[in-house]
Write a protein that holds these residues in place. Structure first.
Motif, PDB file in Angstrom:
ATOM      1  N   LYS A 215       0.898  -1.093   0.098  1.00  0.00           N
ATOM      2  CA  LYS A 215      -0.041  -0.280  -0.125  1.00  0.00           C
ATOM      3  C   LYS A 215       0.729   1.270   0.066  1.00  0.00           C
ATOM      4  CE  LYS A 215      -3.837  -2.269   2.283  1.00  0.00           C
ATOM      5  NZ  LYS A 215      -4.476  -2.533   3.489  1.00  0.00           N
ATOM      6  N   ILE A 216       0.651   2.220  -0.955  1.00  0.00           N
ATOM      7  CA  ILE A 216       1.645   3.351  -1.123  1.00  0.00           C
ATOM      8  C   ILE A 216       0.464   4.518  -0.974  1.00  0.00           C
ATOM      9  CG2 ILE A 216       2.783   4.503  -2.614  1.00  0.00           C
ATOM     10  CD1 ILE A 216       2.875   1.709  -3.923  1.00  0.00           C
ATOM     11  N   ARG A 217       0.818   5.257   0.025  1.00  0.00           N
ATOM     12  CA  ARG A 217       0.024   6.474   0.137  1.00  0.00           C
ATOM     13  C   ARG A 217       0.585   7.919  -0.537  1.00  0.00           C
ATOM     14  NH1 ARG A 217      -4.888   7.558   2.065  1.00  0.00           N
ATOM     15  NH2 ARG A 217      -4.989   5.374   3.469  1.00  0.00           N
ATOM     16  N   GLY A 218       0.363   8.366  -1.495  1.00  0.00           N
ATOM     17  CA  GLY A 218       1.190   9.444  -2.255  1.00  0.00           C
ATOM     18  C   GLY A 218       1.415  10.727  -1.425  1.00  0.00           C
ATOM     19  N   VAL A 219       2.492  11.153  -1.388  1.00  0.00           N
ATOM     20  CA  VAL A 219       3.222  12.315  -0.796  1.00  0.00           C
ATOM     21  C   VAL A 219       3.402  13.435  -1.813  1.00  0.00           C
ATOM     22  CG1 VAL A 219       3.794  11.088   1.416  1.00  0.00           C
ATOM     23  CG2 VAL A 219       5.366  11.528  -0.637  1.00  0.00           C
ATOM     24  N   SER A 220       3.407  14.798  -1.479  1.00  0.00           N
ATOM     25  CA  SER A 220       3.661  15.706  -2.334  1.00  0.00           C
ATOM     26  C   SER A 220       5.197  16.021  -2.696  1.00  0.00           C
ATOM     27  CB  SER A 220       3.061  16.933  -2.154  1.00  0.00           C
ATOM     28  OG  SER A 220       3.258  17.358  -0.894  1.00  0.00           O
ATOM     29  N   HIS A 221       6.114  15.589  -1.570  1.00  0.00           N
ATOM     30  CA  HIS A 221       7.327  16.065  -1.616  1.00  0.00           C
ATOM     31  C   HIS A 221       8.294  14.909  -0.970  1.00  0.00           C
ATOM     32  CE1 HIS A 221      10.811  18.404  -0.616  1.00  0.00           C
ATOM     33  NE2 HIS A 221      10.660  17.927   0.764  1.00  0.00           N
ATOM     34  N   LEU A 222       9.222  14.586  -1.472  1.00  0.00           N
ATOM     35  CA  LEU A 222      10.235  13.714  -1.047  1.00  0.00           C
ATOM     36  C   LEU A 222      11.735  14.265  -0.755  1.00  0.00           C
ATOM     37  CD1 LEU A 222       9.791  10.481  -3.162  1.00  0.00           C
ATOM     38  CD2 LEU A 222       8.948  10.671  -0.736  1.00  0.00           C
ATOM     39  N   HIS A 223      12.180  14.178   0.319  1.00  0.00           N
ATOM     40  CA  HIS A 223      13.523  14.911   0.656  1.00  0.00           C
ATOM     41  C   HIS A 223      14.573  14.129   0.778  1.00  0.00           C
ATOM     42  CE1 HIS A 223      13.151  12.725   4.375  1.00  0.00           C
ATOM     43  NE2 HIS A 223      12.171  13.050   4.680  1.00  0.00           N
ATOM     44  N   GLY A 224      15.743  14.536   0.560  1.00  0.00           N
ATOM     45  CA  GLY A 224      17.223  13.934   0.567  1.00  0.00           C
ATOM     46  C   GLY A 224      17.280  12.876   1.577  1.00  0.00           C
ATOM     47  N   SER A 225      18.243  11.857   1.480  1.00  0.00           N
ATOM     48  CA  SER A 225      18.456  10.819   2.363  1.00  0.00           C
ATOM     49  C   SER A 225      19.485  10.362   2.142  1.00  0.00           C
ATOM     50  CB  SER A 225      17.308   9.689   2.124  1.00  0.00           C
ATOM     51  OG  SER A 225      17.722   8.506   2.674  1.00  0.00           O
ATOM     52  N   GLU A 226      20.370   9.422   3.412  1.00  0.00           N
ATOM     53  CA  GLU A 226      21.289   8.902   3.165  1.00  0.00           C
ATOM     54  C   GLU A 226      21.016   7.434   3.396  1.00  0.00           C
ATOM     55  OE1 GLU A 226      25.015  10.094   5.030  1.00  0.00           O
ATOM     56  OE2 GLU A 226      26.179   8.344   4.479  1.00  0.00           O
ATOM     57  N   TYR A 227      21.319   6.464   2.475  1.00  0.00           N
ATOM     58  CA  TYR A 227      21.093   5.155   2.459  1.00  0.00           C
ATOM     59  C   TYR A 227      22.056   4.298   1.959  1.00  0.00           C
ATOM     60  CZ  TYR A 227      17.628   1.165   2.181  1.00  0.00           C
ATOM     61  OH  TYR A 227      16.919  -0.059   2.265  1.00  0.00           O
ATOM     62  N   SER A 228      22.054   3.103   2.888  1.00  0.00           N
ATOM     63  CA  SER A 228      22.863   2.011   2.421  1.00  0.00           C
ATOM     64  C   SER A 228      22.264   0.824   1.861  1.00  0.00           C
ATOM     65  CB  SER A 228      23.592   1.645   3.662  1.00  0.00           C
ATOM     66  OG  SER A 228      24.962   0.495   3.380  1.00  0.00           O
ATOM     67  N   ILE A 229      22.776   0.424   0.808  1.00  0.00           N
ATOM     68  CA  ILE A 229      22.133  -0.642  -0.163  1.00  0.00           C
ATOM     69  C   ILE A 229      22.451  -2.028   0.614  1.00  0.00           C
ATOM     70  CG2 ILE A 229      22.182  -1.963  -2.348  1.00  0.00           C
ATOM     71  CD1 ILE A 229      22.520   0.654  -3.724  1.00  0.00           C
ATOM     72  N   ILE A 230      21.326  -3.173   0.500  1.00  0.00           N
ATOM     73  CA  ILE A 230      21.644  -4.297   1.027  1.00  0.00           C
ATOM     74  C   ILE A 230      22.717  -5.370   0.388  1.00  0.00           C
ATOM     75  CG2 ILE A 230      19.308  -4.514   2.287  1.00  0.00           C
ATOM     76  CD1 ILE A 230      18.516  -6.135  -0.089  1.00  0.00           C
ATOM     77  N   PRO A 231      22.998  -6.333   0.913  1.00  0.00           N
ATOM     78  CA  PRO A 231      24.148  -7.187   0.003  1.00  0.00           C
ATOM     79  C   PRO A 231      23.465  -7.963  -0.732  1.00  0.00           C
ATOM     80  CG  PRO A 231      23.797  -7.901   2.550  1.00  0.00           C
ATOM     81  CD  PRO A 231      22.943  -6.547   2.494  1.00  0.00           C
TER      82      PRO A 231
END
Ligand code: EPU
Length: 427
Positions: A215-231
């Motif tokens: 389930k995805i509830r839409g948002v109007s704005h997405l902000h910057g992020s720091e993220y590490s990808i899984i193995p």
């Protein structure tokens, strides 16, 4: 052209650290476009598919900086194009994620029909059905998919087949649609969860990733992020199979053992010893390789991306094994190459019957695609004598530093360049 030359017969031993998941990374890089601010992505694999994704991002107007060998800073704030041309899109299946990401970001996308490994028919009708349900019009002209929407609106989407690419693509577009989107019969692969976690880290509202209803509830704005990808589940599974095929003893570090359960179960049945730790897994050969049956299925079933590798292992086992490919129409093309090494395999449609001969003999072979290439490496490592593998650019699309990692485990493998002129004379 470059080739790998492998002198087989060595028991591989030691430790290897798994790189980040290719199939997460190739979705997370396009997903950054949805952000209104720069993002930092850690643990990005150094493979040619990522070079291709970076080229596409740059061509669209994103600014991509490499902060160190596995960290990228991507600034998507100055996107000035909606087009991913054939010349770039043809090299990478995952170029289709620019459809969902651009549609979500700017309400339009003009992306070439995707390329990628030739595994039989690979339509994207479910992706287009999802975009259409969200309110996007689509046309396909001269190999380009054009999508437009003045306002994406949440919808209820039921996929007719379980599709990894379709699930992620609809998640990307739906993040910024108005209202609630429900995806039923969604794919559940670990990278679906990883992409959803990344989108949520930017402020998206996605629930249920990893189950068959998202389930995805839409948002109007997405902000910057720091993220590490899984193995990478598939790289880890490949090294697990290498340990069993060479009767070796490999500690595979930096993995999520839960993602590897279907592989662990099969390897134990075949005869290898598998021990799980918190973030590592150790596979030890016992000198026994038994026949078994394997059927590829969507996660949590046995992954199609390890089918060529396990089929190769079963050529070394005692008795008759059966491998059924249930995801793709035509993923047994590499079998001809294994036959050149002495394997006894017959294929009827989606089913391969393997008469285990207990051994393989080195031969010149070619990688038909990425995972078929990994299978050739396994065959070469286990075979008596020398195996030469051509078309290794396929392997380098998805396995970071494979030659270095194998050498550190005691493999006798080297990469050589073959002058083009010589190849033409041989053709
Ligand atoms: N399908 C449709 N219509 C669609 C989409 C898919 O009929 O619109 C069918 C396909 O033809 C196939 C099945 O559904 O028979 C599953 O396809 P899926 O969409 O799940 O595959 P994909 O998105 O094209 C990704 C991986 C593949 C991996 C498959 C299955 C990426 C970039 N690619 O492909 O990875 O084999 O999921 O897990 O994520 C690889 O890494 O070597 C590789 C081929």
């Amino acid at each position: 052209m470059e080739k790998y030359i492998i002198k087989g017969g060595k028991q591989l031993q030691g430790e290897v650290t798994i790189s980040a998941a290719k199939n997460s990374a190739v979705a997370i890089l396009p997903a950054v476009l949805l952000s209104d601010e720069p993002c930092i992505i850690d643990n990005v694999p150094n493979i040619s598919d990522i070079d291709c994704a970076i080229k596409i991002l740059t061509r669209l107007g994103a600014e991509v900086k490499m902060l160190n060998k596995s960290t990228l800073r991507i600034d998507p704030t100055h996107i000035h194009s909606d087009t991913v041309e054939y010349e770039l899109g043809k090299n990478m299946r995952a170029s289709y994620y620019f459809m969902g990401a651009l549609l979500g970001k700017i309400g339009r996308a003009n992306v070439s029909m995707p390329g990628g490994c030739d595994l039989g028919a690979r339509p994207i009708d479910q992706h287009l059905k999802g975009f259409q349900a969200l309110g996007a019009d689509n046309t396909v002209e001269y190999g380009m998919v054009r999508l437009t929407s003045s306002q994406l609106t949440g919808a209820h989407i039921y996929f007719d087949v379980v599709t990894v690419g379709g699930t992620i693509n609809v998640m990307l577009a739906a993040c910024k649609a108005k209202g609630l989107t429900i995806i039923e019969n969604a794919a559940k692969e670990p990278h679906i969860v990883d992409v959803a976690n990344f989108l949520n880290s930017m402020g998206a509202d996605i629930m249920g990733a990893g189950t068959d209803v998202i389930k995805i509830r839409g948002v109007s704005h997405l902000h910057g992020s720091e993220y590490s990808i899984i193995p990478d589940q598939i790289e880890a599974g490949t090294f697990m199979i290498i340990a069993a095929a060479t009767n070796g003893d490999i500690l595979i570090r930096g993995v999520i053992p839960k993602h590897l359960e279907s592989i662990t179960a099969k390897l134990q049945k075949i005869g290898a010893r598998v021990v799980e730790y918190d973030d590592a897994i150790r596979v030890t050969g016992t000198g026994i390789l038994r026949k078994t049956s394997v059927k590829t299925m969507p996660h949590p079933g046995f992954p199609t991306d390890l089918q060529p590798q396990i089929t190769t292992l079963l050529t070394l086992a005692n008795g008759t094994s059966i491998v059924t490919e249930d995801i793709f129409d035509n993923r047994f093309k590499y079998v001809d190459e294994l036959r050149r090494m002495g394997a006894d395999i017959s294929v009827d449609g989606k089913v391969a019957v393997i008469e285990g001969t207990g051994h393989l003999k080195g031969a010149p072979v070619k990688a038909n695609d990425l995972r078929a290439g990994a299978a050739m490496i396994i065959a070469g490592l286990a075979a008596d004598g020398v195996t030469e593998i051509e078309n290794i650019h396929y392997i380098e699309r998805g396995y970071e530093g494979i030659e270095r990692k194998l050498k550190a485990l005691g493999a006798d493998i080297k990469k050589i360049s073959v002058p083009d002129q010589y190849i033409q004379k041989q053709a």
